[in-house]
Motif scaffolding. Structure first.
Motif, short mmCIF file in Angstrom:
data_model
loop_
_atom_site.label_atom_id
_atom_site.label_comp_id
_atom_site.label_asym_id
_atom_site.label_seq_id
_atom_site.Cartn_x
_atom_site.Cartn_y
_atom_site.Cartn_z
N GLY A 62 0.84 -1.20 0.00
CA GLY A 62 0.00 0.00 0.00
C GLY A 62 0.87 1.24 0.00
N THR A 63 0.50 2.21 0.82
CA THR A 63 1.30 3.42 1.00
C THR A 63 1.82 3.44 2.43
OG1 THR A 63 -0.59 4.74 1.74
CG2 THR A 63 -0.18 4.62 -0.65
N GLU A 64 2.72 4.36 2.71
CA GLU A 64 3.24 4.46 4.08
C GLU A 64 2.12 4.80 5.06
OE1 GLU A 64 7.14 6.22 4.84
OE2 GLU A 64 7.27 6.65 2.68
N GLN A 65 1.12 5.57 4.59
CA GLN A 65 0.01 5.94 5.45
C GLN A 65 -1.02 4.80 5.55
OE1 GLN A 65 1.10 7.93 2.82
NE2 GLN A 65 2.39 9.10 4.25
N GLN A 66 -1.21 4.06 4.47
CA GLN A 66 -2.14 2.94 4.46
C GLN A 66 -1.43 1.70 3.89
OE1 GLN A 66 -5.45 4.81 2.23
NE2 GLN A 66 -6.65 4.49 4.09
N PRO A 67 -0.61 1.06 4.69
CA PRO A 67 0.17 -0.08 4.19
C PRO A 67 -0.68 -1.35 4.11
CG PRO A 67 0.59 0.22 6.52
CD PRO A 67 -0.32 1.36 6.11
N LYS A 68 -0.15 -2.32 3.37
CA LYS A 68 -0.64 -3.68 3.44
C LYS A 68 0.13 -4.39 4.56
CE LYS A 68 -3.42 -3.49 -0.14
NZ LYS A 68 -4.88 -3.69 -0.06
N TYR A 69 -0.40 -5.52 5.01
CA TYR A 69 0.25 -6.23 6.10
C TYR A 69 0.53 -7.68 5.71
CZ TYR A 69 -0.88 -2.36 9.22
OH TYR A 69 -0.96 -1.13 9.82
N CYS A 70 1.67 -8.16 6.15
CA CYS A 70 1.94 -9.59 5.99
C CYS A 70 2.45 -10.15 7.31
CB CYS A 70 2.94 -9.85 4.86
SG CYS A 70 4.67 -9.69 5.31
N LEU A 71 2.20 -11.42 7.50
CA LEU A 71 2.67 -12.11 8.69
C LEU A 71 3.89 -12.94 8.31
CD1 LEU A 71 2.19 -12.81 11.68
CD2 LEU A 71 0.80 -14.75 10.90
N LEU A 72 5.03 -12.57 8.89
CA LEU A 72 6.29 -13.26 8.63
C LEU A 72 6.51 -14.36 9.66
CD1 LEU A 72 9.28 -13.40 7.42
CD2 LEU A 72 9.87 -11.80 9.25
N THR A 73 6.83 -15.55 9.19
CA THR A 73 7.30 -16.63 10.05
C THR A 73 8.69 -17.01 9.55
OG1 THR A 73 5.05 -17.43 10.37
CG2 THR A 73 6.83 -18.93 10.94
N SER A 74 9.70 -16.89 10.40
CA SER A 74 11.07 -16.86 9.93
C SER A 74 11.99 -17.81 10.70
CB SER A 74 11.62 -15.42 10.07
OG SER A 74 13.00 -15.36 9.81
N LEU A 75 12.67 -18.68 9.97
CA LEU A 75 13.70 -19.50 10.59
C LEU A 75 14.96 -18.69 10.88
CD1 LEU A 75 13.46 -22.95 8.75
CD2 LEU A 75 12.63 -22.31 11.02
N LEU A 76 15.11 -17.56 10.19
CA LEU A 76 16.21 -16.66 10.53
C LEU A 76 16.02 -16.12 11.94
CD1 LEU A 76 17.69 -13.92 8.20
CD2 LEU A 76 17.39 -13.52 10.62
N LEU A 77 14.79 -15.67 12.25
CA LEU A 77 14.51 -15.16 13.60
C LEU A 77 14.52 -16.28 14.64
CD1 LEU A 77 11.70 -12.52 12.93
CD2 LEU A 77 14.17 -12.20 13.11
N TYR A 78 14.16 -17.48 14.21
CA TYR A 78 14.22 -18.62 15.13
C TYR A 78 15.67 -18.91 15.53
CZ TYR A 78 13.58 -23.38 16.91
OH TYR A 78 13.58 -24.50 17.70
N SER A 79 16.58 -18.77 14.55
CA SER A 79 18.00 -19.06 14.80
C SER A 79 18.71 -17.88 15.45
CB SER A 79 18.69 -19.43 13.49
OG SER A 79 18.08 -20.54 12.88
N TYR A 80 18.34 -16.65 15.03
CA TYR A 80 18.99 -15.43 15.54
C TYR A 80 17.91 -14.41 15.90
CZ TYR A 80 23.20 -17.48 13.54
OH TYR A 80 24.24 -18.33 13.25
N PRO A 81 17.27 -14.57 17.05
CA PRO A 81 16.12 -13.71 17.39
C PRO A 81 16.48 -12.25 17.67
CG PRO A 81 16.68 -15.13 19.24
CD PRO A 81 17.50 -15.59 18.08
N GLY A 82 17.73 -11.98 18.08
CA GLY A 82 18.07 -10.61 18.47
C GLY A 82 17.17 -10.17 19.62
N THR A 83 16.49 -9.03 19.47
CA THR A 83 15.59 -8.55 20.52
C THR A 83 14.14 -9.01 20.30
OG1 THR A 83 15.26 -6.48 19.29
CG2 THR A 83 17.01 -6.51 20.96
N ASN A 84 13.89 -9.78 19.22
CA ASN A 84 12.54 -10.28 18.96
C ASN A 84 12.15 -11.34 19.99
OD1 ASN A 84 11.82 -8.86 16.46
ND2 ASN A 84 13.51 -10.01 15.57
N THR A 85 10.90 -11.32 20.38
CA THR A 85 10.41 -12.32 21.34
C THR A 85 9.73 -13.49 20.65
OG1 THR A 85 8.33 -11.10 21.55
CG2 THR A 85 10.08 -10.58 23.13
#
Length: 308
Positions: free
Chosen positions: A157-180
């Motif tokens: 979409g636009t920055e004011q009205q974006p589209k949304y996606c749900l990310l499921t990531s093995l990168l975050l599973y392996s290296y979460p950083g500050t993500n919970t």
């Protein structure tokens, strides 16, 4: 997505280093006929145009050659007349040529977005045209899938009205950083100047946007691409220390296919994650699988209420 098997009809023989580019030997043996591939994957488009299944001969003749194909029901889940039809069950290899095509019309309206339908074709020809070296190539499995028209507005979409996606990531599973969590709600909006490209706001880690480009060149291969050396995070936050210049870089993996599905609005992204010390590669971290599902605003609001 498509596995290509090339039948080599011209064999180049190098006789000595000096004559490597000078001497060629062409096939002059018996005549054989075969499908170019034992499996093809084909997009069925809304425009109704047919896709082609290729057939090859080992030799050219001075006259036209006409043969037939038959449909093998065993192992097929596509129904002739409902999901597809052949333009003709015969084909002609023109004089002087070594190949011909069978044209197949897929029924776009009768194929569901999640369908993977297939049927088997078999050549009908004299036994002397069957090549024992490639006994399976007198048959081919034809797989079809529905390819919906691509519209960038459905992905960003636009920055004011974006589209949304749900990310499921093995990168975050392996290296979460500050993500919970290794799942993450991502805002998506169209890039202002780059064609068929969206900005994924804070895709993996806060503060680092990622650009994704949809390759619409071939509807049968709807590929998803990342530019090289995109900054996807910082080493201190993710690793706890720095191997290189402090930046974590990423691009789409060259060893795995990243693609999108316009009908079901999801994408599969394999990210190659690596670290540089400015322009010098320090090391590759690995290839990581990510699935992204585009969802409605209502679904996004519910996920935000749940705190994801």
């Amino acid at each position: 997505m498509k596995r290509i098997f090339n039948i080599l009809l011209l064999i180049v023989l190098c006789v000595g280093a000096e004559s490597c580019n000078e001497h060629y030997t062409t096939y002059e043996g018996a005549e054989y006929l075969m499908f170019a591939d034992t499996l093809t994957t084909n997009a069925v488009l809304e425009d109704g145009k047919p896709f082609k299944v290729s057939i090859s001969s080992t030799v050219a003749r001075k006259y036209d050659r006409t043969y037939a194909v038959e449909i093998i029901d065993n192992g097929s889940n596509a129904i002739e007349g409902k999901h597809y039809r052949l333009k003709s069950n015969t084909f002609t290899i023109p004089a002087g040529e070594r190949s011909a095509d069978i044209e197949v019309y897929g029924n776009y309206d009768n194929i569901e977005p999640a369908d993977s339908l297939g049927f088997t074709l078999q050549l009908v020809m004299p036994d002397e045209l069957k090549w024992d070296l490639y006994p399976k190539h007198n048959r081919t499995k034809v797989v079809m899938f529905k390819s919906c028209p691509f519209d960038i507005n459905e992905w960003g979409g636009t920055e004011q009205q974006p589209k949304y996606c749900l990310l499921t990531s093995l990168l975050l599973y392996s290296y979460p950083g500050t993500n919970t969590s290794y799942s993450r709600l991502v805002r998506c909006y169209k890039h202002k100047s780059m064609e068929n490209t969206i900005v994924m706001d804070d895709l993996f880690y806060d503060g680092f946007d990622v650009l994704l480009t949809f390759d619409t060149t071939n509807p049968s291969e709807p590929l998803l691409k990342m530019q090289d050396d995109q900054i996807i995070g910082d080493e201190w936050t993710v690793f706890g220390y720095a191997y290189g210049d402090g930046k974590i870089l990423g691009t789409h993996s060259p060893s795995a296919v990243s693609y999108y599905n316009s009908c079901q609005k999801f994408a599969q992204l394999w990210v190659l994650m690596y670290v540089k010390d400015f322009s010098t590669l320090v090391d590759y971290v690995g290839n990581f699988y990510n699935i992204m599902e585009w969802i409605s605003d209502e679904e996004a609001e519910e996920i935000m209420r749940e705190g994801l």
